[in-house]
Design a protein around this motif. Structure first.
Motif, PDB file in Angstrom:
ATOM      1  N   SER A 111      49.845  25.650  47.737  1.00 47.14           N
ATOM      2  CA  SER A 111      51.224  25.179  47.920  1.00 47.14           C
ATOM      3  C   SER A 111      52.227  26.306  48.143  1.00 47.14           C
ATOM      4  CB  SER A 111      51.653  24.354  46.699  1.00 47.14           C
ATOM      5  OG  SER A 111      51.762  25.183  45.561  1.00 47.14           O
ATOM      6  N   MET A 112      51.789  27.560  48.066  1.00 50.34           N
ATOM      7  CA  MET A 112      52.726  28.678  48.221  1.00 50.34           C
ATOM      8  C   MET A 112      52.965  29.001  49.681  1.00 50.34           C
ATOM      9  SD  MET A 112      51.945  31.499  45.308  1.00 50.34           S
ATOM     10  CE  MET A 112      51.771  31.019  43.603  1.00 50.34           C
ATOM     11  N   ASP A 113      54.239  28.952  50.076  1.00 48.40           N
ATOM     12  CA  ASP A 113      54.610  29.341  51.434  1.00 48.40           C
ATOM     13  C   ASP A 113      54.391  30.837  51.609  1.00 48.40           C
ATOM     14  OD1 ASP A 113      55.394  26.803  52.239  1.00 48.40           O
ATOM     15  OD2 ASP A 113      57.458  27.091  51.542  1.00 48.40           O
ATOM     16  N   GLY A 114      53.861  31.216  52.738  1.00 54.52           N
ATOM     17  CA  GLY A 114      53.656  32.625  53.055  1.00 54.52           C
ATOM     18  C   GLY A 114      52.212  33.059  52.943  1.00 54.52           C
ATOM     19  N   ILE A 115      51.385  32.316  52.180  1.00 56.80           N
ATOM     20  CA  ILE A 115      49.969  32.673  52.078  1.00 56.80           C
ATOM     21  C   ILE A 115      49.258  32.193  53.325  1.00 56.80           C
ATOM     22  CG2 ILE A 115      47.809  32.228  50.834  1.00 56.80           C
ATOM     23  CD1 ILE A 115      49.385  32.154  48.245  1.00 56.80           C
ATOM     24  N   THR A 116      48.525  33.109  53.970  1.00 55.06           N
ATOM     25  CA  THR A 116      47.825  32.757  55.210  1.00 55.06           C
ATOM     26  C   THR A 116      46.312  32.668  55.034  1.00 55.06           C
ATOM     27  OG1 THR A 116      47.753  35.086  55.872  1.00 55.06           O
ATOM     28  CG2 THR A 116      49.635  33.773  56.659  1.00 55.06           C
ATOM     29  N   ASP A 117      45.764  33.336  53.993  1.00 51.97           N
ATOM     30  CA  ASP A 117      44.324  33.292  53.769  1.00 51.97           C
ATOM     31  C   ASP A 117      44.026  33.684  52.334  1.00 51.97           C
ATOM     32  OD1 ASP A 117      41.650  32.890  54.563  1.00 51.97           O
ATOM     33  OD2 ASP A 117      41.374  35.019  54.971  1.00 51.97           O
ATOM     34  N   VAL A 118      42.956  33.117  51.784  1.00 42.48           N
ATOM     35  CA  VAL A 118      42.536  33.388  50.410  1.00 42.48           C
ATOM     36  C   VAL A 118      41.024  33.549  50.397  1.00 42.48           C
ATOM     37  CG1 VAL A 118      42.344  32.382  48.088  1.00 42.48           C
ATOM     38  CG2 VAL A 118      44.443  32.058  49.394  1.00 42.48           C
ATOM     39  N   GLU A 119      40.535  34.578  49.681  1.00 43.23           N
ATOM     40  CA  GLU A 119      39.101  34.725  49.460  1.00 43.23           C
ATOM     41  C   GLU A 119      38.861  34.900  47.968  1.00 43.23           C
ATOM     42  OE1 GLU A 119      35.607  37.884  50.376  1.00 43.23           O
ATOM     43  OE2 GLU A 119      36.717  37.153  52.133  1.00 43.23           O
ATOM     44  N   THR A 120      38.108  33.978  47.398  1.00 45.76           N
ATOM     45  CA  THR A 120      37.857  33.960  45.957  1.00 45.76           C
ATOM     46  C   THR A 120      36.455  34.470  45.657  1.00 45.76           C
ATOM     47  OG1 THR A 120      39.310  32.047  45.744  1.00 45.76           O
ATOM     48  CG2 THR A 120      37.808  32.477  43.911  1.00 45.76           C
ATOM     49  N   SER A 121      36.370  35.435  44.758  1.00 46.95           N
ATOM     50  CA  SER A 121      35.080  35.946  44.286  1.00 46.95           C
ATOM     51  C   SER A 121      34.991  35.630  42.801  1.00 46.95           C
ATOM     52  CB  SER A 121      34.987  37.460  44.491  1.00 46.95           C
ATOM     53  OG  SER A 121      35.038  37.766  45.878  1.00 46.95           O
ATOM     54  N   VAL A 122      34.094  34.717  42.447  1.00 47.94           N
ATOM     55  CA  VAL A 122      33.902  34.333  41.055  1.00 47.94           C
ATOM     56  C   VAL A 122      33.081  35.411  40.360  1.00 47.94           C
ATOM     57  CG1 VAL A 122      32.894  32.616  39.490  1.00 47.94           C
ATOM     58  CG2 VAL A 122      34.068  31.875  41.581  1.00 47.94           C
ATOM     59  N   ILE A 123      33.518  35.821  39.179  1.00 46.73           N
ATOM     60  CA  ILE A 123      32.801  36.818  38.394  1.00 46.73           C
ATOM     61  C   ILE A 123      31.709  36.090  37.610  1.00 46.73           C
ATOM     62  CG2 ILE A 123      32.981  38.590  36.606  1.00 46.73           C
ATOM     63  CD1 ILE A 123      34.535  39.160  39.284  1.00 46.73           C
ATOM     64  N   LEU A 124      30.459  36.430  37.868  1.00 47.98           N
ATOM     65  CA  LEU A 124      29.340  35.768  37.204  1.00 47.98           C
ATOM     66  C   LEU A 124      29.080  36.336  35.807  1.00 47.98           C
ATOM     67  CD1 LEU A 124      26.910  35.548  40.245  1.00 47.98           C
ATOM     68  CD2 LEU A 124      28.416  33.759  39.336  1.00 47.98           C
ATOM     69  N   LYS A 125      29.225  37.660  35.682  1.00 46.40           N
ATOM     70  CA  LYS A 125      29.029  38.307  34.386  1.00 46.40           C
ATOM     71  C   LYS A 125      29.817  39.602  34.377  1.00 46.40           C
ATOM     72  CE  LYS A 125      25.526  40.328  31.369  1.00 46.40           C
ATOM     73  NZ  LYS A 125      24.113  40.609  31.184  1.00 46.40           N
ATOM     74  N   VAL A 126      30.507  39.857  33.281  1.00 46.03           N
ATOM     75  CA  VAL A 126      31.248  41.111  33.142  1.00 46.03           C
ATOM     76  C   VAL A 126      30.308  42.144  32.542  1.00 46.03           C
ATOM     77  CG1 VAL A 126      33.208  42.249  32.040  1.00 46.03           C
ATOM     78  CG2 VAL A 126      33.438  39.895  32.874  1.00 46.03           C
ATOM     79  N   ALA A 127      30.049  43.213  33.285  1.00 44.14           N
ATOM     80  CA  ALA A 127      29.147  44.266  32.824  1.00 44.14           C
ATOM     81  C   ALA A 127      29.899  45.348  32.056  1.00 44.14           C
ATOM     82  CB  ALA A 127      28.422  44.893  34.018  1.00 44.14           C
ATOM     83  N   LYS A 128      31.197  45.518  32.333  1.00 48.47           N
ATOM     84  CA  LYS A 128      32.010  46.487  31.605  1.00 48.47           C
ATOM     85  C   LYS A 128      33.448  46.003  31.621  1.00 48.47           C
ATOM     86  CE  LYS A 128      33.531  51.257  31.355  1.00 48.47           C
ATOM     87  NZ  LYS A 128      33.456  52.605  31.913  1.00 48.47           N
ATOM     88  N   PHE A 129      34.087  46.070  30.465  1.00 50.34           N
ATOM     89  CA  PHE A 129      35.500  45.707  30.330  1.00 50.34           C
ATOM     90  C   PHE A 129      36.105  46.726  29.394  1.00 50.34           C
ATOM     91  CE2 PHE A 129      39.057  43.286  28.536  1.00 50.34           C
ATOM     92  CZ  PHE A 129      39.623  42.766  29.689  1.00 50.34           C
ATOM     93  N   SER A 130      36.933  47.631  29.898  1.00 49.76           N
ATOM     94  CA  SER A 130      37.429  48.731  29.081  1.00 49.76           C
ATOM     95  C   SER A 130      38.833  49.118  29.495  1.00 49.76           C
ATOM     96  CB  SER A 130      36.507  49.935  29.240  1.00 49.76           C
ATOM     97  OG  SER A 130      37.029  51.042  28.559  1.00 49.76           O
ATOM     98  N   TYR A 131      39.611  49.538  28.515  1.00 46.91           N
ATOM     99  CA  TYR A 131      40.931  50.093  28.783  1.00 46.91           C
ATOM    100  C   TYR A 131      40.929  51.602  28.600  1.00 46.91           C
ATOM    101  CZ  TYR A 131      42.789  45.436  29.006  1.00 46.91           C
ATOM    102  OH  TYR A 131      43.037  44.150  29.386  1.00 46.91           O
ATOM    103  N   GLU A 132      39.772  52.193  28.414  1.00 50.34           N
ATOM    104  CA  GLU A 132      39.670  53.625  28.211  1.00 50.34           C
ATOM    105  C   GLU A 132      39.445  54.331  29.535  1.00 50.34           C
ATOM    106  OE1 GLU A 132      37.070  54.993  25.089  1.00 50.34           O
ATOM    107  OE2 GLU A 132      37.265  53.048  24.084  1.00 50.34           O
ATOM    108  N   TRP A 133      40.184  55.386  29.757  1.00 55.68           N
ATOM    109  CA  TRP A 133      39.918  56.270  30.882  1.00 55.68           C
ATOM    110  C   TRP A 133      40.383  57.647  30.474  1.00 55.68           C
ATOM    111  CZ3 TRP A 133      43.259  52.073  31.553  1.00 55.68           C
ATOM    112  CH2 TRP A 133      44.612  52.352  31.553  1.00 55.68           C
TER     113      TRP A 133
END
Length: 176
Positions: A151-173
């Motif tokens: 419903s958002m005006d201005g969007i012309t294309d969308v590609e969705t990639s579903v995450i099947l499994k998170v192998a790493k989730f970190s806020y450390e760098w």
């Protein structure tokens, strides 16, 4: 007699100055003590100042002042980040969005307001905007993509990639 310096940054409601190009150019560098404090807080954001001071062999007052300055300078944020599981979201996706370029700011602002959206980035490359979405299930994700994005005006294309499994989730760098 007072001087009227119209180019001076204006205070904002939270004791911070309004940002300007000059403010952005004056980014404070952090030293090795700041880096060490940040490393400790990355591992455990609940580490108290006394323990940090002991580990770094400085006073608690030094740590308290350094953390306060890092927070004030927007160099760190100390927050609790719930996992998707904690908020009932078992499905996540990375979505690339193409927009009519004159709409990029408006679409980004609309996306920021969506409760399912956890990250919005304007990008260069194949997509103009990249978002990360957390949904309760696949049906919820489908509704978000079709009803919200559709419903958002201005969007012309969308590609969705579903995450099947998170192998790493970190806020450390590494802090350089």
């Amino acid at each position: 007699m007072t001087e009227n310096n119209s180019s001076a940054p204006k205070p904002t409601g939270r004791g911070r100055r309004a940002s300007s190009a000059q403010d952005r150019a004056e980014v404070r560098s952090i030293d090795e003590l700041d880096r060490a404090i940040i490393r400790i807080l990355q591992k455990n954001g609940r580490t108290n100042n006394t323990d940090i001071a002991k580990e770094l062999d400085v006073t608690e007052t030094t740590i308290r002042k350094r953390i306060a300055q890092l927070l004030e300078d927007d160099m760190i944020n100390v927050v609790a980040v719930p996992t998707p599981k904690a908020v009932g979201s078992s499905t996540s996706a990375i979505i690339g969005i193409s927009v009519a370029l004159q709409s990029i700011h408006r679409v980004s602002d609309q996306l920021r307001k969506c409760p399912e959206v956890r990250y919005v980035g304007m990008s260069a490359g194949r997509y103009d905007i990249m978002i990360e979405v957390f949904a309760s299930d696949q049906e919820h994700l489908l509704e978000f993509v079709t009803d919200c994005l559709g419903s958002m005006d201005g969007i012309t294309d969308v590609e969705t990639s579903v995450i099947l499994k998170v192998a790493k989730f970190s806020y450390e760098w590494e802090i350089i």
